[in-house]
Design a protein around this motif. Sequence first.
Motif, PDB file in Angstrom:
ATOM      1  N   ILE A 292      34.739  33.330  53.273  1.00  0.00           N
ATOM      2  CA  ILE A 292      34.205  33.412  51.912  1.00  0.00           C
ATOM      3  C   ILE A 292      35.171  34.054  50.917  1.00  0.00           C
ATOM      4  N   SER A 293      36.081  34.878  51.388  1.00  0.00           N
ATOM      5  CA  SER A 293      36.981  35.551  50.440  1.00  0.00           C
ATOM      6  C   SER A 293      37.854  34.574  49.645  1.00  0.00           C
ATOM      7  N   PRO A 294      38.441  33.561  50.290  1.00  0.00           N
ATOM      8  CA  PRO A 294      39.232  32.610  49.499  1.00  0.00           C
ATOM      9  C   PRO A 294      38.400  31.942  48.405  1.00  0.00           C
ATOM     10  N   HIS A 295      37.136  31.689  48.721  1.00  0.00           N
ATOM     11  CA  HIS A 295      36.237  31.070  47.749  1.00  0.00           C
ATOM     12  C   HIS A 295      36.119  31.945  46.497  1.00  0.00           C
ATOM     13  N   PHE A 296      35.921  33.232  46.702  1.00  0.00           N
ATOM     14  CA  PHE A 296      35.759  34.114  45.542  1.00  0.00           C
ATOM     15  C   PHE A 296      37.091  34.438  44.865  1.00  0.00           C
ATOM     16  N   ALA A 297      38.158  34.410  45.645  1.00  0.00           N
ATOM     17  CA  ALA A 297      39.473  34.641  45.045  1.00  0.00           C
ATOM     18  C   ALA A 297      39.790  33.516  44.068  1.00  0.00           C
ATOM     19  N   ASP A 298      39.392  32.294  44.436  1.00  0.00           N
ATOM     20  CA  ASP A 298      39.616  31.165  43.553  1.00  0.00           C
ATOM     21  C   ASP A 298      38.702  31.242  42.335  1.00  0.00           C
TER      22      ASP A 298
ATOM     23  N   PRO B 169      39.497  35.071  39.773  1.00  0.00           N
ATOM     24  CA  PRO B 169      40.881  35.555  39.914  1.00  0.00           C
ATOM     25  C   PRO B 169      41.192  36.750  39.019  1.00  0.00           C
ATOM     26  N   ASN B 170      40.419  36.905  37.954  1.00  0.00           N
ATOM     27  CA  ASN B 170      40.726  37.971  37.002  1.00  0.00           C
ATOM     28  C   ASN B 170      39.840  39.197  37.149  1.00  0.00           C
ATOM     29  N   GLU B 171      39.105  39.257  38.248  1.00  0.00           N
ATOM     30  CA  GLU B 171      38.271  40.439  38.453  1.00  0.00           C
ATOM     31  C   GLU B 171      38.819  41.229  39.635  1.00  0.00           C
ATOM     32  N   ASN B 172      38.545  42.513  39.606  1.00  0.00           N
ATOM     33  CA  ASN B 172      38.731  43.325  40.803  1.00  0.00           C
ATOM     34  C   ASN B 172      37.414  43.272  41.566  1.00  0.00           C
ATOM     35  N   TRP B 173      37.464  42.758  42.776  1.00  0.00           N
ATOM     36  CA  TRP B 173      36.217  42.725  43.525  1.00  0.00           C
ATOM     37  C   TRP B 173      36.410  43.109  44.980  1.00  0.00           C
ATOM     38  N   MET B 174      35.266  43.312  45.643  1.00  0.00           N
ATOM     39  CA  MET B 174      35.304  43.902  46.960  1.00  0.00           C
ATOM     40  C   MET B 174      34.055  43.444  47.691  1.00  0.00           C
TER      41      MET B 174
ATOM     42  N   GLU C  67      28.989  45.154  56.380  1.00  0.00           N
ATOM     43  CA  GLU C  67      28.548  46.412  56.980  1.00  0.00           C
ATOM     44  C   GLU C  67      28.349  46.295  58.488  1.00  0.00           C
ATOM     45  N   ASN C  68      28.201  45.090  59.011  1.00  0.00           N
ATOM     46  CA  ASN C  68      28.081  44.942  60.462  1.00  0.00           C
ATOM     47  C   ASN C  68      29.403  45.187  61.173  1.00  0.00           C
ATOM     48  N   ARG C  69      30.476  44.954  60.495  1.00  0.00           N
ATOM     49  CA  ARG C  69      31.788  45.088  61.129  1.00  0.00           C
ATOM     50  C   ARG C  69      32.624  46.212  60.561  1.00  0.00           C
ATOM     51  N   GLY C  70      32.125  46.835  59.492  1.00  0.00           N
ATOM     52  CA  GLY C  70      32.916  47.873  58.843  1.00  0.00           C
ATOM     53  C   GLY C  70      34.200  47.333  58.254  1.00  0.00           C
ATOM     54  N   LEU C  71      34.142  46.127  57.741  1.00  0.00           N
ATOM     55  CA  LEU C  71      35.347  45.504  57.177  1.00  0.00           C
ATOM     56  C   LEU C  71      35.164  45.239  55.687  1.00  0.00           C
ATOM     57  N   PHE C  72      36.257  45.319  54.967  1.00  0.00           N
ATOM     58  CA  PHE C  72      36.233  44.977  53.549  1.00  0.00           C
ATOM     59  C   PHE C  72      37.156  43.809  53.276  1.00  0.00           C
TER      60      PHE C  72
ATOM     61  N   LYS D  28      45.808  39.080  42.114  1.00  0.00           N
ATOM     62  CA  LYS D  28      46.552  39.279  43.362  1.00  0.00           C
ATOM     63  C   LYS D  28      45.858  38.502  44.487  1.00  0.00           C
ATOM     64  N   GLU D  29      46.496  38.461  45.653  1.00  0.00           N
ATOM     65  CA  GLU D  29      45.867  37.845  46.822  1.00  0.00           C
ATOM     66  C   GLU D  29      44.806  38.805  47.376  1.00  0.00           C
ATOM     67  N   TRP D  30      43.816  38.254  48.049  1.00  0.00           N
ATOM     68  CA  TRP D  30      42.825  39.151  48.656  1.00  0.00           C
ATOM     69  C   TRP D  30      43.349  39.640  50.010  1.00  0.00           C
ATOM     70  N   VAL D  31      42.882  40.809  50.435  1.00  0.00           N
ATOM     71  CA  VAL D  31      43.292  41.324  51.745  1.00  0.00           C
ATOM     72  C   VAL D  31      42.091  41.838  52.526  1.00  0.00           C
ATOM     73  N   LEU D  32      42.231  41.789  53.844  1.00  0.00           N
ATOM     74  CA  LEU D  32      41.180  42.296  54.719  1.00  0.00           C
ATOM     75  C   LEU D  32      41.545  43.720  55.118  1.00  0.00           C
TER      76      LEU D  32
END
Lengths: 255, 456
Positions: A161-167, A170-175, A179-184, A191-195
């Motif tokens: 889903i992250s690539p979907h929202f990155a596209d 693109p001009n927002e800071n988002w996160m 919570e099931n995996r403790g991952l962001f 910028k590119e999104w990162v895990l």
Amino acid sequence: METVFLCEDSMEGIFTGVYDGWASKKGHANIKLELKQCNTFRLFAEYINVKTDAQKARKVSDTVKNKMGEEALIHIMRAALAVDDEKADAIYRTIVVGLALKYKGKVMDCLSNPGVLKVFKLSRTVFYEADHMKGFIRFKELQNGVYFAKIAPKSHLLPIISPHFADRLPNENWMIYDENRGLFSIHAKQKEWVLVEDEQINIDTINKISENEERIQELWKCFFHTVSIKERENYNLQRKNLPIRFRENVLEFNN
Amino acid sequence: MNLIETKSQNIFNCQTETKNKMPLMEKLAVLSDAAKYDVACTSSGVERKGDGKGIGNCVSSGICHSFSADGRCISLLKILFTNECIYDCKYCLNRVSNDVKRASFTPDEVCELTMNFYKRNYIEGLFLSSGILKSPDYTMELIYETIFKLRTVHHFQGYIHVKAIPGAEKTLVAKTGFLADRMSVNLELPTAEGLKQLAPNKNRKTILKPMRLIQNGITSNKDELTVYKSAPRFVPAGQSTQMIIGATPENDFQIMTVAQSLYQNFDLKRVFYSAFVPVTEDKNLPSLPGGPPLLREHRLYQADWLLRFYKFKAEELLSEETPNFNVLFDPKCNWALKNLDVFPVEINKASYDILLRVPGIGYQSARRIMKARKFAKLNFEDLKKIGVVLKRALYFITCNGKMMYATKIEEDYITRNLLEAMDKKSYGIGDITYKQISLFDTQIQGGCSSGNSLFM
Ligand code: SF4
């Protein structure tokens, strides 16, 4: 004797397992791939711990893409993100079948092979969940201008889903926080999104919403309630379309 | 409410007239309530990646963001620009003679709502319809201004569906088409007579005119695009329309024939059917004690699906003699029961078009069968894996010359068996009960004798 390759539960882990299994030349029938955490030791088997290796994983995904086609790779990658104890072996079997086929791009048609069928089903499950999540995620605007969303998916969806929202944003800071995996997954404007793995989520920051946020939320709830047609009310249909387990983080279902 | 008002005016500096003093929340309540009977809420039909600068993209399959209490998908911010209207359509809440609370947005307010909802992932985009304020041109101009702002000031690249207002000037409609993803003109009622009866200010001609205009715009744009790749796109997600079902006495056959000719002659992407909800009282309107005709609407959607994806013709599904759909079976199953001489068909040989006609085989399964049978002869076990619903299909197919069980190919026999195999749920939408079915049966389908006799 059967040789069991124990891999890490990640796309790279499983692909490395495929690489090592193949390279061991023990014969496909004598090899089994299992995930580290769900393995139950059997007496007459040899166990090999697979050390995740990005380069090996890369080689596998390149081979799959070139020899079996992009569609097959997508199915396999999705299956790797599913929650399933036997997915690693199913992926191995699918690649064995796929590389033996004369025609590129046909492996997902071989549904009579149990491994392929499993990959197909897992891929479908992950796809549906990701598809739902793309719709049901709700961002809120924090005081620091970041758009923040929390999800609790069954499968590991952030890579899809992250690539979907990155596209899309693109001009927002988002996160997005799983919570099931403790991952962001974190995306900075332009910028590119990162895990990112659980850094210590700052509860204070997340609870401080922007000045406009509450008003927009109220407007949305107002819309959500008025748009329904009373004469057609059908809560069963609503539940079928938006299962309860998805609702926890959906604004309009939480007061 | 006061707080909201001042805030919104501070932050967004709307050009409010005195009349526009109503708080945004209240406007939204009025104007989404008035828009909700429009059924087209899909955001499908166009695939567009973001350009990395603006905001938004489009996914061709569309995305549902929520489901309202009536179980319908919420994908777009569905609102009217205004519910003021100079016309007097009898089925409509907004008609001039009706005493309701009126409100109008400003273009900036619509932009504010759309952008803020979109950034929070509440919606895929905007569905903007409107009552007729002052004149068709005046209204169309406001709609144009709104989406012009969205596209150029806010750089919004999400989905936009707008109505073309019948009677509005040609160039206005054309300009709007270059900014919208989908446009629609509502047919309102299936026939010209129905229209005359319930919508005295409208006629078929003024409705079909903009429809043709949009169609021509799309066609000439396609030619242009083959020459200039970067030419601006005109209504890329195509055109749709909707008609109200059950407010006027047309039968299903008439409705399907109209839909079919719309698909054929106007290249419509979608025709939507909206079960009539009696929101106002009028001697010309039917009273519907059983509620809106939901099962009927459902059958029409099924049949519409058959026209678009299964290569059926309206005349194959219905006729002057049997002008309404069967209450108990979906249109495809009903067709199969009436055409048993076609069956059983051999799974390993039948053409794609024939496979499509087998109850229990959807178009995806049909495609998978075509692919899979190249590698091996398929048996019933394989079909199950592929996703064929065998408990329905088994009466109509053979695998390698054999049927799954020994069955008679006889209408009564199959009908009885299919009915037994059906759980109550598959009768129609979600949880329609037997009682609703029988109510519906007497109310609308009184003339459909085959449906009734099956019940006994
Ligand atoms: S034109 Fe007719 S249907 Fe449209 S808003 Fe006015 S009264 Fe209602």
